[in-house]
Scaffold this active site. Structure first.
Site, PDB file in Angstrom:
ATOM      1  N   PHE A 173       0.277  -1.136   0.079  1.00 28.57           N
ATOM      2  CA  PHE A 173      -0.120  -0.141  -0.431  1.00 28.57           C
ATOM      3  C   PHE A 173       0.787   1.314   0.111  1.00 28.57           C
ATOM      4  O   PHE A 173       2.119   1.424   1.243  1.00 28.57           O
ATOM      5  CB  PHE A 173      -0.843   0.076   1.158  1.00 28.57           C
ATOM      6  CG  PHE A 173      -1.918   1.324   0.705  1.00 28.57           C
ATOM      7  CD1 PHE A 173      -2.834   1.447   0.274  1.00 28.57           C
ATOM      8  CD2 PHE A 173      -1.558   2.583   1.676  1.00 28.57           C
ATOM      9  CE1 PHE A 173      -3.520   2.017   0.085  1.00 28.57           C
ATOM     10  CE2 PHE A 173      -2.573   3.206   1.795  1.00 28.57           C
ATOM     11  CZ  PHE A 173      -3.874   3.620   0.744  1.00 28.57           C
ATOM     12  N   ASP A 219       9.498   2.704   1.498  1.00 26.33           N
ATOM     13  CA  ASP A 219       8.369   3.273   1.614  1.00 26.33           C
ATOM     14  C   ASP A 219       7.637   2.898   3.162  1.00 26.33           C
ATOM     15  O   ASP A 219       7.615   2.504   3.206  1.00 26.33           O
ATOM     16  CB  ASP A 219       6.977   2.935   1.118  1.00 26.33           C
ATOM     17  CG  ASP A 219       5.576   3.411   1.719  1.00 26.33           C
ATOM     18  OD1 ASP A 219       5.218   4.039   2.838  1.00 26.33           O
ATOM     19  OD2 ASP A 219       5.051   3.476   0.815  1.00 26.33           O
ATOM     20  N   LYS A 274       2.622   9.851   7.950  1.00 29.37           N
ATOM     21  CA  LYS A 274       2.194   9.474   9.093  1.00 29.37           C
ATOM     22  C   LYS A 274       2.636  10.097  10.688  1.00 29.37           C
ATOM     23  O   LYS A 274       2.988  11.355  10.840  1.00 29.37           O
ATOM     24  CB  LYS A 274       2.523   8.292   9.523  1.00 29.37           C
ATOM     25  CG  LYS A 274       0.952   6.997   8.733  1.00 29.37           C
ATOM     26  CD  LYS A 274       1.370   5.521   8.788  1.00 29.37           C
ATOM     27  CE  LYS A 274       0.366   5.438   8.095  1.00 29.37           C
ATOM     28  NZ  LYS A 274      -2.004   5.643   7.698  1.00 29.37           N
TER      29      LYS A 274
HETATM   30  C1  PLP Z   1       3.467   2.603   4.014  1.00 28.20           C
HETATM   31  C2  PLP Z   1       2.008   3.416   3.670  1.00 28.20           C
HETATM   32  N1  PLP Z   1       2.597   4.376   2.359  1.00 28.20           N
HETATM   33  C3  PLP Z   1       1.717   4.937   2.503  1.00 28.20           C
HETATM   34  C4  PLP Z   1       0.804   5.796   2.845  1.00 28.20           C
HETATM   35  C5  PLP Z   1      -0.282   6.799   2.320  1.00 28.20           C
HETATM   36  O1  PLP Z   1      -0.247   7.473   2.573  1.00 28.20           O
HETATM   37  P1  PLP Z   1      -1.126   8.219   2.942  1.00 28.20           P
HETATM   38  O2  PLP Z   1      -2.649   8.168   4.328  1.00 28.20           O
HETATM   39  O3  PLP Z   1      -0.655   9.677   4.310  1.00 28.20           O
HETATM   40  O4  PLP Z   1      -1.440   9.169   1.350  1.00 28.20           O
HETATM   41  C6  PLP Z   1      -0.099   4.687   3.337  1.00 28.20           C
HETATM   42  C7  PLP Z   1      -0.938   5.011   5.118  1.00 28.20           C
HETATM   43  O5  PLP Z   1      -1.611   4.186   5.157  1.00 28.20           O
HETATM   44  C8  PLP Z   1       0.927   3.593   3.588  1.00 28.20           C
HETATM   45  O6  PLP Z   1       0.505   2.872   5.114  1.00 28.20           O
END
Ligand code: PLP
Length: 395
Positions: free
Chosen positions: A138, A223, A252
């Site tokens: 994700f 990520d 986050k």
């Molecule tokens: C690993 C990871 N990358 C990207 C995102 C996307 O982040 P945002 O919701 O702040 O766009 C998330 C959100 O849960 C995530 O867990």
């Protein structure tokens, strides 16, 4: 007019009427919080084992964040990217230090999706367009981040997405080795997959990816949006593997509850963006950066990395003894409780009724990402309550 002091039913009725249906209707309306505790519109208290989805790392209404944000917004709230601001520069310097790489250069944005979008765009400046990402990954919901995300149910309704992304099974080094070549721009991976249900790769996976990407001159982008900012016991989860990537994305916990994201590019990748390559009006906003700085200072001052590692071990061990728990995955305070049967959502609801917030990441997995201020006593109460729930015959 909305009565903001209204009760849950009234607030949720407004939600139904006013909000887009993309999230579904929540069951709880939260109105205040302090530390690891939040309070709903009925005055009911919950111990927060989810932390705004891995975001409120210092808990709610942390006094240092409140002070930093209040001081900053009184002084200067927003400047845009046309002007330098000391808070953004201080935070950039901190992040460079935390990355352990003096070549790191920082792009600020407001969310995880935007951080990954920036990484995706940066990868195109290699002159190559092929990207390898992982099944179950994700990376966010914008079109680029969605193309990187390895969950067809989320992506399919929105095709065509940016092309060039190929997905392979997470943790499978051989699958990457088979696909990677000198037309590959980037490999993108979460060191621990969060939304997929807190899935950890086999030992040596990240080291193997680093070796493969170096062999073919491919960017390795990690990520760390969910796994970063000290949650797993090191500032970034990949630091436990002793590797240095080309790109780190984060959000986050970075803003301690305020919207803040960042993409760090290291080594030669740090020079790819040129004036005009990319931008964000709010990125590096002084108030968000002040919150980010305060967050990092408190984590360092209070030795939270070590604490997260040891509290996480304690929590995982206690959970692993419970009836119906097949496995406990994750590291530090990012934990997935894998059940033997599809009970996770029901368990989440029962925990809410008994005063705990958590999240069913899938039918089998309950995800915990509590604030770092959670205590051993909170953990003991949570585990005892979960044990009671799991003993109930209706599950
Ligand atoms: C690993 C990871 N990358 C990207 C995102 C996307 O982040 P945002 O919701 O702040 O766009 C998330 C959100 O849960 C995530 O867990």
């Amino acid at each position: 007019m909305i009565d903001e002091s209204g009760q849950t039913d009234a607030l949720l009725a407004h939600w139904r009427e006013l909000m887009q249906s993309n999230y579904g209707v929540p069951r709880i309306a939260l109105v205040s919080g302090s530390g690891a505790e939040v309070v709903d519109a009925e005055g009911r208290k919950y111990t927060d084992f989810l932390g705004g989805i891995a975001t409120n790392v210092l808990g709610h209404a942390n006094p240092e964040i409140v002070a930093a944000v209040s001081t900053q917004i009184r002084q200067l709230g927003h400047v845009s990217n046309l002007y330098a601001h000391p808070k953004a520069l201080s935070l950039a310097a901190k992040l460079r230090r935390l990355s352990g790489d003096d070549s790191a250069r920082i792009f600020f944005c407001n969310s995880g999706a935007e951080a990954n979008e920036a990484a995706f765009k940066l990868s195109r400046l290699t002159g190559r367009t092929k990207v390898i990402a992982m099944h179950g990954a994700f990376h966010g919901r914008t079109m680029g981040a969605l193309a990187l995300t390895g969950q067809p149910s989320k992506a399919d309704p929105f095709r065509p997405l940016p092309t060039g992304v190929v997905h392979v099974p997470f943790g499978d080094l051989a699958a990457v080795a088979e696909l990677i070549d000198d037309e590959t721009a980037m490999v993108m991976v979460e060191p621990i997959q969060g939304e997929a249900g807190v899935v950890t790769p086999p030992p040596g996976y990240l080291v193997g990816l680093r070796e493969l990407t170096m062999r073919f001159g491919v960017l390795l982008a990690l990520d760390e949006v969910q796994s970063g900012m000290g949650r797993t016991g090191t500032w970034f989860a990949h630091q436990a593997d002793g590797i240095s990537p080309d790109i780190i994305t984060m959000a986050k916990g970075l803003g301690g509850g305020l919207p803040l994201g960042a993409m760090l590019a290291l080594g030669s990748a740090s020079g790819f963006f040129q004036p005009g390559s990319h931008g964000s009006t709010f990125g590096g906003n002084p108030v968000a950066c002040a919150a980010g700085l305060a967050t990092i200072e408190v984590i360092e001052r209070d030795g939270m990395l070590e604490n997260n590692a040891s509290l996480g071990k304690y929590l995982a061990t206690e959970l692993s003894h419970l009836n119906q728990v097949e496995e406990v995955r994750g590291r530090g305070l990012l934990i997935g409780i894998g059940f033997r049967t599809e009970i996770a959502y029901q368990v989440q609801l029962l925990l809410e009724e008994r005063g705990f917030l958590s999240n069913a990441a899938s039918a089998y997995t309950l995800r915990l990402a509590p604030p770092y201020v959670i205590t051993e006593a909170d953990i003991d109460r949570f585990v005892a309550t979960l044990a009671e729930i799991l003993k109930e015959t209706t599950l």
